[in-house]
Design an enzyme around this catalytic site. Structure first.
Site, PDB file in Angstrom:
ATOM      1  N   TYR A 204      46.076  26.730  38.104  1.00 53.00           N
ATOM      2  CA  TYR A 204      45.093  27.664  38.832  1.00 53.00           C
ATOM      3  C   TYR A 204      44.903  28.838  38.087  1.00 53.00           C
ATOM      4  CZ  TYR A 204      48.903  30.028  41.675  1.00 53.00           C
ATOM      5  OH  TYR A 204      49.884  30.533  42.224  1.00 53.00           O
ATOM      6  N   GLU A 205      43.609  29.397  38.709  1.00 56.04           N
ATOM      7  CA  GLU A 205      43.241  30.674  37.881  1.00 56.04           C
ATOM      8  C   GLU A 205      42.920  30.361  36.311  1.00 56.04           C
ATOM      9  OE1 GLU A 205      42.176  33.672  38.666  1.00 56.04           O
ATOM     10  OE2 GLU A 205      43.171  33.487  40.602  1.00 56.04           O
ATOM     11  N   GLY A 206      42.576  28.979  36.063  1.00 55.91           N
ATOM     12  CA  GLY A 206      41.969  28.555  34.740  1.00 55.91           C
ATOM     13  C   GLY A 206      43.304  27.949  34.267  1.00 55.91           C
TER      14      GLY A 206
END
Length: 592
Positions: A441-443
């Site tokens: 997550y978060e890229g």
């Protein structure tokens, strides 16, 4: 699992002895007003107490129980609401918030340590205040003064939570194709309609209100990412006097059943003409959202460090107590049937790898946090510009490398336990499961690698890279002869990274696939070199003090291990980078 103990001594060492953070704060009037060495010490001490004493005991029970969804409502595990209330009452949600709206106003270098302690205690618990802090960052930087006054004080106080609603079922990394719509209304508000998935803390029972930041498109928005706007959409409407009114027209459709972070509610959120207000300017929602991304991506990197630290603490305790076989050089524990497993070379390899990666990560995350502080608070325009450049370059490394090696550390910790590491009651397998999401997550880390190499290195023609490279060169040049055992291998590692950077800059001109083919290995080579710089700085701070106590002797021994056993990984990574993209395209799609 061993009881969690906040690594306060190492945090103080990094802040005070390696980076001299108090002098850094004194140089910036905005920070000098709110923090000094004594204030920082008090904050870290108290954070260590609440995370170790109140939150860490909930980690395993929270994982066992998980969150429950029923008729649109989400119930968090037993003990979570009470612990969250205590955490909020201590002001911890707003530790980095502007004092004008009720925050503590602490620099990121301090809040980064608090985040590490929180996430080591319980990553799932820590996600709730983390998402609130992230939402506050975007509101503070881009919302109108009216919205800031109306929402920030209760969010900093932990009375209301926040969420970030980006992802849709068909749109993850490619946010330009989102379908959520925002219809303007006569009173200046908007009606938001659409579905968002993977929303951390989208619904829960920890607070009376949840303030959602939602990416959506206006009716006349241009196509792609340039047509995205950002909207503040409260779960419960807020009256003009600040009291809570009616429920907004949004709901939680379900929660995800996940590999890890079971006590964190990961929600499907449905917005059915929900009332919201624009944050920032029309069609500039991504810019508003990315205000918090550098902070949040560093925060996710710290999550990787946190799980590695928790795993290390348990593994060390177990290795000192578990007896199996004799040391290769003969019995050590003469009064026992076997020796503690910490005498065995392979166990030491795993423990030292964890220790070196954790302590290197703590120094690196603090270094990046201090750049964020300079970029935000410095009154020196040149210093701000340089710090902004370093933040842009190092953020993808902080997010991806800390989480990649964080997973490696949790796996080593599990392995130290042998078969017991595979059993739930010891807690090590939970850390592996929890850490895994940090790479996604978060890229995703693959996207972070593309960002580093494609946008930051190649995109700047190498200029951003040279800022960091030149700093390391200057450090090595100014270090004394007694530092040669650390600076000599650091110089060689930097020369190899310089060579790889030049190689990719040139090869990318001929073949656009070269960036993607090299990006992950390049990021790892960069990460190991950056950690080598951190370890050289830590060695410089410890050198000559190793006779004072075991802490400095341990620091120097770990530094020597890092340079001898971990930094050489860059050579295989370099070979992969130089191999190019050709071998990736030898198969047709149907041949996989």
């Amino acid at each position: 699992m061993a009881d969690y103990k906040a690594p306060l001594r190492d945090m103080r060492f990094v802040l005070n002895e390696v980076f001299d953070a108090p002098s850094h704060w004194r140089a910036m009037p905005a920070l000098a007003e709110v923090v000094d060495a004594e204030t920082a010490e008090a904050i870290l001490e108290e954070a260590g107490k609440i995370t170790a004493g109140t939150i860490a005991p909930l980690n395993r029970s929270g994982d066992e129980e998980g969150c429950r969804w029923q008729d649109g409502s989400v119930t968090t595990p037993a003990g979570y609401p009470e612990a969250y209330k205590l955490y909020a009452e201590g002001g911890w949600v707003g530790v980095g918030g502007d004092p004008a709206y009720g925050g503590m106003g602490m620099p990121k270098a301090i809040s980064a340590q608090v985040e590490e302690m929180m996430n080591s205690a319980s990553l799932a618990f820590g996600l709730y205040p983390m998402l609130t802090s992230g939402a506050c960052l975007s509101i503070y930087a881009h919302a109108s003064e009216a919205l800031k006054q109306k929402y920030l004080p209760n969010m900093y106080a932990g009375l209301w939570a926040g969420s970030m609603c980006l992802t849709e079922p068909h749109a993850g990394t490619d946010l330009g194709i989102i379908r959520t719509k925002a219809e303007p209304q006569a009173d200046g508000s908007y009606k938001i309609s659409g579905t968002k998935i993977f929303i951390t803390g989208g619904e829960h029972d920890l607070t009376d209100n949840i303030i959602h930041l939602v990416l959506a498109k206006l009716p006349d928005a241009p196509a792609g990412s340039k047509g995205i706007s950002l909207f503040l959409v409260p779960k419960v409407m807020v009256n003009d006097d600040g009291s809570l009114g009616s429920r907004n027209t949004l709901s939680c459709g379900s929660i995800e059943h996940k590999m890890g972070i079971q006590a964190s509610a990961t929600c499907v959120m449905n917005f059915d003409g929900a009332t919201g207000w624009m944050v920032g300017e029309p069609n500039k929602g991504l810019a508003a959202m990315f205000t918090m991304m550098n902070y949040e991506r560093l925060g996710v990197g710290i999550q990787g460090l946190s799980t590695g630290e928790r795993s290390y603490q348990s593994a060390v305790e177990y290795a000192r107590e578990r007896i199996q076989s004799r040391a290769p050089t003969g019995p050590v524990a003469q009064d026992k049937a076997a020796d503690p497993i910490i005498v065995h070379p392979d166990v030491r390899r795993m423990l030292l790898t964890m220790k070196a990666l954790n302590e290197g990560g703590r120094a690196f995350s603090t270094y990046v946090a201090m750049q964020l502080d300079t970029a935000k608070f410095s009154e020196d325009a040149e210093a701000r510009q340089r710090a902004e450049a370093l933040v842009a370059l190092l953020t993808p490394v902080a997010k991806a490398f800390l989480t990649d090696v964080g997973l490696e550390s949790t796996i080593h910790g599990q392995q130290v336990f042998g078969g017991h590491g595979f059993i739930r009651e010891w807690g090590q397998e939970q850390l592996v499961r929890d850490c895994r999401i940090t790479q996604i997550y978060e890229g995703t880390n693959g996207i972070q690698a593309l960002d580093l190499l494609g946008r930051k290195v190649v995109g700047s023609g190498g200029d951003l890279y040279r800022i960091f490279s030149d700093e390391i060169v200057g450090f090595c040049r100014d270090a004394g002869a007694e530092m040669g055992e650390f600076t000599a291998p650091l110089v060689k590692a930097l020369e190899l990274l310089d060579e790889l950077t030049a190689h990719v800059l040139e090869s990318a001109k001929r073949n656009p696939n070269e960036i993607g083919a090299a990006s992950v290995e390049y990021l790892h080579a960069f990460g190991y070199t950056a950690y080598a710089y951190m370890w050289a700085r830590m060695a410089a701070a410890a050198l000559g003090k190793d006779g004072e106590d075991d802490f400095y002797a341990s620091k120097l021994g770990t530094a020597r291990f890092y340079f001898a056993r971990l930094l050489p990984r860059i050579h295989s990574l370099a070979a992969s980078v130089k191999a190019g993209s050709e071998s990736l395209y030898l198969l047709e799609a149907n041949q996989f």
